[in-house]
Design a protein around this motif. Structure first.
Motif, mmCIF file in Angstrom:
data_model
loop_
_atom_site.group_PDB
_atom_site.id
_atom_site.type_symbol
_atom_site.label_atom_id
_atom_site.label_comp_id
_atom_site.label_asym_id
_atom_site.label_seq_id
_atom_site.Cartn_x
_atom_site.Cartn_y
_atom_site.Cartn_z
ATOM 1 N N ILE A 209 0.820 17.865 -8.641
ATOM 2 C CA ILE A 209 0.811 16.418 -8.231
ATOM 3 C C ILE A 209 -0.470 15.715 -7.882
ATOM 4 C CG2 ILE A 209 3.251 16.793 -6.960
ATOM 5 C CD1 ILE A 209 1.263 16.478 -4.354
ATOM 6 N N THR A 210 -0.497 14.331 -7.886
ATOM 7 C CA THR A 210 -1.505 13.722 -7.598
ATOM 8 C C THR A 210 -1.182 12.457 -6.750
ATOM 9 O OG1 THR A 210 -3.724 12.776 -8.126
ATOM 10 C CG2 THR A 210 -1.572 12.402 -9.529
ATOM 11 N N ASP A 211 -2.035 11.724 -6.307
ATOM 12 C CA ASP A 211 -1.730 10.462 -5.500
ATOM 13 C C ASP A 211 -1.777 9.324 -6.482
ATOM 14 O OD1 ASP A 211 -3.410 8.607 -3.595
ATOM 15 O OD2 ASP A 211 -4.394 10.390 -4.734
ATOM 16 N N VAL A 212 -1.496 8.148 -6.097
ATOM 17 C CA VAL A 212 -1.697 7.053 -6.903
ATOM 18 C C VAL A 212 -3.190 6.495 -6.764
ATOM 19 C CG1 VAL A 212 0.550 5.905 -6.607
ATOM 20 C CG2 VAL A 212 -1.310 5.270 -4.806
ATOM 21 N N THR A 213 -4.047 7.002 -5.769
ATOM 22 C CA THR A 213 -5.472 6.571 -5.945
ATOM 23 C C THR A 213 -6.135 7.237 -6.743
ATOM 24 O OG1 THR A 213 -6.047 8.025 -3.969
ATOM 25 C CG2 THR A 213 -5.254 5.956 -3.513
ATOM 26 N N GLN B 176 -11.170 5.658 -1.288
ATOM 27 C CA GLN B 176 -9.691 5.185 -0.855
ATOM 28 C C GLN B 176 -9.809 5.509 0.739
ATOM 29 O OE1 GLN B 176 -10.229 5.885 -3.788
ATOM 30 N NE2 GLN B 176 -8.968 4.623 -5.245
ATOM 31 N N ALA B 177 -10.006 6.988 0.805
ATOM 32 C CA ALA B 177 -10.010 7.724 2.058
ATOM 33 C C ALA B 177 -10.937 7.001 3.277
ATOM 34 C CB ALA B 177 -10.150 8.911 2.056
ATOM 35 N N ALA B 178 -12.029 6.355 2.755
ATOM 36 C CA ALA B 178 -13.088 5.890 3.615
ATOM 37 C C ALA B 178 -12.701 4.525 4.106
ATOM 38 C CB ALA B 178 -14.323 5.757 2.746
ATOM 39 N N LEU B 179 -11.886 3.769 3.059
ATOM 40 C CA LEU B 179 -11.276 2.433 3.406
ATOM 41 C C LEU B 179 -10.281 2.706 4.418
ATOM 42 C CD1 LEU B 179 -11.663 -0.631 1.828
ATOM 43 C CD2 LEU B 179 -9.182 0.218 0.933
ATOM 44 N N VAL B 180 -9.519 3.638 4.275
ATOM 45 C CA VAL B 180 -8.505 3.728 5.409
ATOM 46 C C VAL B 180 -8.940 4.313 6.860
ATOM 47 C CG1 VAL B 180 -6.464 5.389 5.945
ATOM 48 C CG2 VAL B 180 -6.447 4.285 3.543
ATOM 49 N N GLY B 181 -10.032 5.074 6.609
ATOM 50 C CA GLY B 181 -10.782 5.794 7.881
ATOM 51 C C GLY B 181 -11.614 4.504 8.745
ATOM 52 N N GLY C 15 -5.893 1.118 -3.584
ATOM 53 C CA GLY C 15 -6.531 1.193 -2.324
ATOM 54 C C GLY C 15 -5.841 2.381 -1.387
ATOM 55 N N TYR C 16 -4.460 2.229 -1.614
ATOM 56 C CA TYR C 16 -3.649 3.144 -0.989
ATOM 57 C C TYR C 16 -2.012 2.701 -0.889
ATOM 58 C CZ TYR C 16 -3.764 -0.112 3.073
ATOM 59 O OH TYR C 16 -3.715 -1.347 3.737
ATOM 60 N N ARG C 17 -1.024 3.658 -1.017
ATOM 61 C CA ARG C 17 0.248 3.448 -0.771
ATOM 62 C C ARG C 17 0.751 4.426 -0.002
ATOM 63 N NH1 ARG C 17 5.325 4.025 -4.493
ATOM 64 N NH2 ARG C 17 6.755 2.303 -3.443
ATOM 65 N N PHE C 18 1.351 4.115 1.425
ATOM 66 C CA PHE C 18 1.728 4.993 2.379
ATOM 67 C C PHE C 18 3.406 5.148 2.251
ATOM 68 C CE2 PHE C 18 -1.943 3.241 5.264
ATOM 69 C CZ PHE C 18 -2.795 4.272 4.558
ATOM 70 N N GLY C 19 3.718 6.331 1.711
ATOM 71 C CA GLY C 19 5.180 6.385 1.691
ATOM 72 C C GLY C 19 5.754 5.508 0.748
ATOM 73 N N GLN C 20 6.778 4.966 1.075
ATOM 74 C CA GLN C 20 7.486 3.821 0.228
ATOM 75 C C GLN C 20 7.132 2.507 0.529
ATOM 76 O OE1 GLN C 20 9.630 5.008 -2.533
ATOM 77 N NE2 GLN C 20 8.655 6.795 -1.589
ATOM 78 N N GLY C 21 6.148 2.296 1.160
ATOM 79 C CA GLY C 21 5.417 0.997 1.697
ATOM 80 C C GLY C 21 4.764 0.366 0.459
ATOM 81 N N ARG C 22 4.276 -0.797 0.986
ATOM 82 C CA ARG C 22 3.641 -1.686 -0.238
ATOM 83 C C ARG C 22 2.457 -0.864 -0.769
ATOM 84 N NH1 ARG C 22 -0.483 -5.302 2.375
ATOM 85 N NH2 ARG C 22 -1.034 -4.468 4.291
ATOM 86 N N THR C 23 2.178 -1.133 -2.138
ATOM 87 C CA THR C 23 0.814 -0.736 -2.853
ATOM 88 C C THR C 23 -0.124 -1.861 -2.568
ATOM 89 O OG1 THR C 23 1.933 0.225 -4.567
ATOM 90 C CG2 THR C 23 -0.108 -0.093 -4.636
ATOM 91 N N VAL C 24 -1.321 -1.304 -1.972
ATOM 92 C CA VAL C 24 -2.507 -2.031 -1.505
ATOM 93 C C VAL C 24 -3.687 -1.680 -2.552
ATOM 94 C CG1 VAL C 24 -4.188 -2.714 0.041
ATOM 95 C CG2 VAL C 24 -2.019 -2.362 1.055
ATOM 96 N N TYR C 25 -4.075 -2.617 -3.018
ATOM 97 C CA TYR C 25 -5.230 -2.549 -4.208
ATOM 98 C C TYR C 25 -6.696 -2.892 -3.846
ATOM 99 C CZ TYR C 25 -1.208 -2.463 -7.203
ATOM 100 O OH TYR C 25 -0.046 -2.127 -7.985
ATOM 101 N N ALA C 26 -7.614 -2.585 -4.120
ATOM 102 C CA ALA C 26 -8.819 -2.963 -3.865
ATOM 103 C C ALA C 26 -9.533 -3.062 -4.944
ATOM 104 C CB ALA C 26 -9.646 -1.625 -3.232
ATOM 105 N N LEU C 27 -10.882 -3.849 -4.856
ATOM 106 C CA LEU C 27 -12.065 -4.184 -5.880
ATOM 107 C C LEU C 27 -12.984 -3.104 -5.405
ATOM 108 C CD1 LEU C 27 -12.672 -7.826 -6.573
ATOM 109 C CD2 LEU C 27 -11.735 -5.987 -8.170
#
Length: 482
Positions: free
Chosen positions: A182-186, A246-251, A290-302
């Protein structure tokens, strides 16, 4: 009850395991460097088996330091160097080749070939990315074309592709005995093979690049239980994956549109949260998940990606011998009042944002008999700050948002001379948080949200605290001249 969250932080130069408590404070940590392999000019490789061994080693070391057991961990999150590409045999678990590191430029000629028909931006609308040697898709194409037998095995599903996150999850969850592929969306958004809007592999691009879909991992969110660890960590959920930036954006708890962080590591990466719509860039930035937590909204980043930042300091240490240790650069740079007219353009892997010139190469300019190693050291630090300013200017043009402050993290933020110069040259306050290991912290947050260790992002925002703030102190005329 499990009191802690573990985070694997697999970076360009080292692997770390950090244990965090509920307040986001570091409880224990261990780190181990791995070899940087340079077979030819422009080629940069890592040994995937060494990375896996080191990852296992640092997990055991960090747990042992505090007498912790696997049952003390509510979950494990993973963050990783993005775009670093490998393929391995599903049956044996052995890589077919060293991993091609994100800095590797061997696919430049393939980039040129695809750019001839439609230009460098021909895939930008779907993927948010220009054609460049940076991303995983064309590295995968090179491996399939150049490793004997790889393409046939990949088409049969017997060879698996992944960035480092996929390799680690597969091994952690059993490897040849049912490991999760598997991989994640980021991470998927950094392959140039995923459609930003559907969050699925794009069949047209797979056909264009001649990539068999059978070798690709499943794309999942950044925060959900993917499976349980095996062996020494048996039963611990693997529940978070985020590419390192993206992890740093969340952190850094940048959960509001317009909030931005800059990570000063091997390279330098500024990300701005742009909300739920992928924001097209017209000024040389990347549009990314940027991230997507579970089935929540997808957040984008520049994102503004700079290839060489801390790596320039390592180069001064390892290749030129100007300093004996990376920490020596600040006192050496402080021993002179300014750069003495010396400037450095560290285009070792070409220039990334906002130029995207894969053929550029590095230079040191402004040398006179007056210049000495201290001026070169100072110019090396300033190079990171000048590149960051270029990215910030592009970000402001693309979004119309003027930053109120820049949150910083990564290994270089302990360098106070750099942080002050960065504030001066940006004319924006620069903020260092109390926990500067925000990349690992972001992965821990993703895993903790998936398992209920943290209730929601409000709790993560309350964990964030300022360690030090630098305010601009440079006279405007001097800033403009520089």
């Amino acid at each position: 009850m499990a009191q802690y969250i573990g985070a694997i932080d697999q970076g360009t130069t080292s692997s770390r395991f950090i244990v965090f408590d509920k307040a986001g404070t570091i409880v224990s940590a261990a780190q181990k460097e791995h070899e940087q392999i340079y077979p030819k000019p422009g080629y940069v490789e890592h040994d995937p088996l060494e990375i896996w061994r080191n990852t296992q080693s640092v997990i055991q070391e960090a747990l042992a330091k505090k007498g912790l057991k696997p049952g003390d961990l509510a979950a494990i999150g993973i963050t990783n160097q993005r775009e670093t590409t490998l393929i391995w045999d599903r049956r044996t678990g052995k890589p077919l080749h060293n991993a091609l590191v994100w800095q590797d430029t061997r696919v430049d000629s393939i980039v040129d070939e695809f750019a001839r028909d439609g230009g460098n931006d021909r895939l930008r609308d779907k993927t948010g990315l220009p054609l460049a040697s940076y991303f995983s898709g064309l590295k995968l194409r090179w491996l399939l074309d150049n490793v004997p037998g790889a393409r046939d095995k990949a088409e049969a599903g017997d060879v698996l592709f992944g960035n480092i996150d996929t390799w680690l999850v597969w091994n952690l969850t059993g490897g040849v005995d049912g490991g999760c592929h598997i991989t994640d969306v980021t991470n998927a958004s950094r392959t140039q093979l995923m459609d930003l809007r559907t969050l699925q592999w794009d069949e047209e691009i797979l056909t264009l690049f001649n990539i068999p879909g059978a070798c690709l991992p499943r794309i999942l969110s950044s925060s959900e239980v993917y499976g349980e660890a095996a062996d020494n960590l048996a039963g611990v959920p693997i529940a978070g994956i985020l590419g390192d930036q993206q992890a740093a954006l969340v952190g850094q708890a940048c959960f509001q549109q317009g909030e931005a962080k800059n990570t000063y590591g091997t390279g330098c990466f500024m990300l701005m949260n742009t909300g739920e719509t992928p924001y097209p860039s017209h000024y040389g930035l990347l549009t990314t998940v940027g991230y997507r937590f579970g089935q929540g909204r997808t957040v984008y980043a520049l994102e503004g990606s700079i290839a060489i930042a801390g790596a320039l300091v390592q180069w001064l240490r390892d290749n030129l011998g100007i300093i004996q240790a990376s920490t020596n650069i600040e006192p050496l740079a402080r021993s002179v009042e300014d750069n003495g007219g010396v400037t450095i353009v560290p285009a070792f892997s070409g220039l990334y944002a906002p130029h995207w010139n894969s053929h550029a190469r590095g230079l040191i300019g402004g040398l006179t008999r007056y210049a000495n190693k201290a001026h070169i050291a100072r110019a090396a630090l300033e190079a990171t700050a000048f590149q960051t300013r270029e990215v910030l200017e592009a970000m402001a043009k693309d979004t119309g948002i003027g930053l109120k402050e820049l949150r910083t993290d990564g290994g270089m933020v302990v360098n106070e001379l750099l942080m002050q110069f960065q504030a001066d040259i940006l004319n924006v306050p620069v903020v260092r948080p109390k926990v500067i290991e925000t990349t690992a912290l972001g992965a821990a947050y993703a895993a903790g949200l998936a398992t209920g260790f943290w209730a929601g992002t409000d709790e993560l925002v309350s964990n964030w605290a300022v360690d030090k703030r630098w305010t601009p102190a440079m006279e405007a005329g001097r800033r403009d001249r520089l």
